[in-house]
Scaffold this active site. Structure first.
Site, PDB file in Angstrom:
ATOM      1  N   ASP A  81       0.923  -1.125  -0.054  1.00  0.00           N
ATOM      2  CA  ASP A  81      -0.032   0.003   0.085  1.00  0.00           C
ATOM      3  C   ASP A  81       0.975   1.226  -0.017  1.00  0.00           C
ATOM      4  OD1 ASP A  81      -1.542   2.206   0.524  1.00  0.00           O
ATOM      5  OD2 ASP A  81      -2.474   1.411   2.407  1.00  0.00           O
ATOM      6  N   LYS A 124      -3.271  12.389  -3.188  1.00  0.00           N
ATOM      7  CA  LYS A 124      -2.067  12.526  -2.066  1.00  0.00           C
ATOM      8  C   LYS A 124      -0.831  12.830  -2.939  1.00  0.00           C
ATOM      9  CE  LYS A 124      -4.061   8.892   0.988  1.00  0.00           C
ATOM     10  NZ  LYS A 124      -5.062   9.570   2.040  1.00  0.00           N
ATOM     11  N   CYS A 133      -8.182   6.438  10.283  1.00  0.00           N
ATOM     12  CA  CYS A 133      -8.793   5.072   9.678  1.00  0.00           C
ATOM     13  C   CYS A 133      -7.651   4.176   9.847  1.00  0.00           C
ATOM     14  CB  CYS A 133      -8.981   5.192   8.177  1.00  0.00           C
ATOM     15  SG  CYS A 133     -10.053   6.291   7.464  1.00  0.00           S
TER      16      CYS A 133
HETATM   17  N1  C6P Z   1      -5.339   7.986   4.310  1.00  0.00           N
HETATM   18  C1  C6P Z   1      -5.377   9.632   5.674  1.00  0.00           C
HETATM   19  O1  C6P Z   1      -5.624  10.799   6.152  1.00  0.00           O
HETATM   20  P1  C6P Z   1      -7.988   6.362  -0.608  1.00  0.00           P
HETATM   21  O2  C6P Z   1      -8.934   6.847   0.310  1.00  0.00           O
HETATM   22  O3  C6P Z   1      -8.465   5.326  -1.409  1.00  0.00           O
HETATM   23  O4  C6P Z   1      -7.535   7.449  -1.507  1.00  0.00           O
HETATM   24  O5  C6P Z   1      -6.857   6.055   0.356  1.00  0.00           O
HETATM   25  C2  C6P Z   1      -7.011   5.152   1.388  1.00  0.00           C
HETATM   26  C3  C6P Z   1      -5.548   4.794   2.223  1.00  0.00           C
HETATM   27  C4  C6P Z   1      -4.848   3.758   1.843  1.00  0.00           C
HETATM   28  N2  C6P Z   1      -3.792   3.419   2.701  1.00  0.00           N
HETATM   29  C5  C6P Z   1      -3.157   4.273   3.142  1.00  0.00           C
HETATM   30  C6  C6P Z   1      -1.858   4.250   3.760  1.00  0.00           C
HETATM   31  C7  C6P Z   1      -3.762   5.600   3.350  1.00  0.00           C
HETATM   32  O6  C6P Z   1      -3.177   6.642   4.143  1.00  0.00           O
HETATM   33  C8  C6P Z   1      -5.039   5.829   2.873  1.00  0.00           C
HETATM   34  C9  C6P Z   1      -5.774   7.224   2.852  1.00  0.00           C
HETATM   35  C10 C6P Z   1      -5.968   9.277   4.417  1.00  0.00           C
HETATM   36  O7  C6P Z   1      -4.505   8.993   6.436  1.00  0.00           O
HETATM   37  C11 C6P Z   1      -7.420   9.374   4.171  1.00  0.00           C
HETATM   38  S1  C6P Z   1      -8.343   8.212   5.613  1.00  0.00           S
END
Ligand code: C6P
Length: 412
Positions: A205, A231, A369
């Site tokens: 990830d 991001k 999260c």
């Molecule tokens: N973390 C944070 O504030 P998405 O939502 O699909 O773009 O990414 C999900 C996700 C998956 N893995 C990691 C390590 C992440 O940090 C995130 C997204 C954000 O930390 C929003 S919860």
């Protein structure tokens, strides 16, 4: 306030991001929530406008000029995504909505086709929910079991424990490259070597890694790698799933619909080749092209210089926050990227975040999260400052000053 990093002109970089000139409650915006989503440079904003003004139509369908132009622009963006992570083929870069969809795709498609009762999926304690829940769902469907590698008090992945967990029943090791809650950089190359010994696959990830460091999926020998565009200074709703060609070819489709087929009859449907087999429906065309612009932007600056600058800001933040008696840093791994998580005595992180906001400082508060990380450190939530390529030491000072305001209000 120019950084000392080989002519890294952070002031000029800041001028590329229109939103950084905004004020909130009459104060300069100090944006330290890049881990949640990063701001967009003019180049990305312009590229989105350009798509809709000059090269928009549906892709891979039309013989007409505009469809061709949009298709070419989108495929050029795919090539940029390939180059960003040094994949061998552009068709190994599947456009998805983001990291979440990428992981769900692998868990669902690969997982349902390959997992059986008794098989094991190895995760770590510091996974984002996006790299936990999809595996729990597929484990429930297939009878596979989830094993969880622990982390130390500093937030470092326990590699001995990981080694002990990876055994003959392990089919998949799914771990983060950089922890979103702690900032820990995980030695993923070592984890991949451990997985190889038993023939297990590895999904990384890369959500919090790709904006901060050069990633080479071939040097790592990663089987799957996911990241989100938003991001990386690109649009939201677009991201990339990288998978090795042979693995993707062998996997069944994740969703059915237009674009992913070769031919359809009620008797038999055959599927398109890569990457289209995994891109059912009209994609986020402008998003993909905007992500390409974001990739051009960051690679134009260079990850070596970005990392040097961000590490300077991170070290300064760690030093300044660490010097405050009331601050407990959560996540003190020796190798970290751009994230500092902390708590302020017994003040609830949401109260801290609300007061910081009134001072113009945007941070994230909550469990990020990553609830298992909160449990590991026995806290309900943390305050998290996450840095990007445009943040400065001066903004760290603004954060520390604003924390002084929190202490005043709470009489500490
Ligand atoms: N973390 C944070 O504030 P998405 O939502 O699909 O773009 O990414 C999900 C996700 C998956 N893995 C990691 C390590 C992440 O940090 C995130 C997204 C954000 O930390 C929003 S919860």
């Amino acid at each position: 306030m120019t950084s000392v990093n080989g002519g890294y002109d952070v002031d000029a970089i800041r001028r590329d991001f229109p939103i950084l000139g905004e004020s909130v409650y009459g104060k300069n915006l100090v944006y330290l929530d890049n881990g949640a989503s990063a701001q967009k440079p003019r180049a990305v904003i312009d590229s989105l406008a350009h798509v809709y003004e000059a090269e928009y139509a549906n892709v891979h369908r039309g013989v007409h000029y505009m469809s061709q132009k949009a298709t070419d622009a989108m495929e050029a963006a795919r090539e940029k995504a390939r180059a960003l992570i040094n994949a061998e083929h552009a068709h190994e870069a599947i456009f998805v909505r983001g990291a979440t969809e990428g992981i769900n795709l692998v868990a669902s498609s690969w997982g349902r086709a390959n997992l059986a009762p008794g098989d094991e999926i190895v995760l770590s304690v510091m996974e984002h929910h996006s790299n936990i829940v999809p595996w729990q769902i597929v484990a429930e469907q297939t009878g596979a079991a989830i094993r969880v590698a622990p982390i130390s008090d500093e937030g470092v992945l326990d590699m001995d424990a990981l080694e002990a967990l990876i055994g003959p029943r392990t089919r998949m090791v799914a771990i983060t490259h950089v922890s979103n809650a702690l900032g820990t950089v995980v030695p993923v190359a070592d984890a991949i070597r451990l997985a190889r010994r038993v023939g297990a696959l590895v999904l990384l990830d890369g959500c919090q890694a790709v904006p901060h460091m050069a990633v080479d999926v071939r040097a790592l020998d990663a089987d799957f790698y996911v990241f989100s565009g938003h991001k990386l200074y690109g649009p939201s709703g677009i991201g990339v799933l990288y998978g090795k060609e042979a693995l993707l070819k062998a996997m069944p489709p994740y969703q059915g619909g237009g674009e992913m087929i070769e031919s359809v009859t009620f008797e038999k449907t055959t599927y398109a080749g890569l990457p289209f087999k995994f891109e059912a429906g009209t994609p986020h065309i402008a998003g993909a092209i905007g992500l390409g612009a974001a990739i051009d932007y960051v690679t134009g600056i260079g990850f070596e210089r970005i990392a040097a600058h961000e590490n300077d800001v991170l070290d300064y933040a760690t030093e300044r926050l660490g010097a405050l008696n009331s601050v407990r840093l959560i996540g003190t791994a020796p190798d970290k990227a751009a994230i500092v998580s902390f708590n302020l005595e017994d003040v609830h992180p949401h109260d801290v975040g609300t007061i910081l906001d009134r001072e113009g400082v945007a941070v994230r508060t909550g469990h990020h999260c990553a609830q298992p990380v909160m449990d590991r450190f026995d806290v309900a939530a943390t305050v998290r400052a996450s840095f990007g390529l445009y943040n400065t030491r001066h903004e760290v000072d603004a954060l520390v000053d604003a924390l002084g305001r929190v202490q005043e209000i709470f009489g500490r």
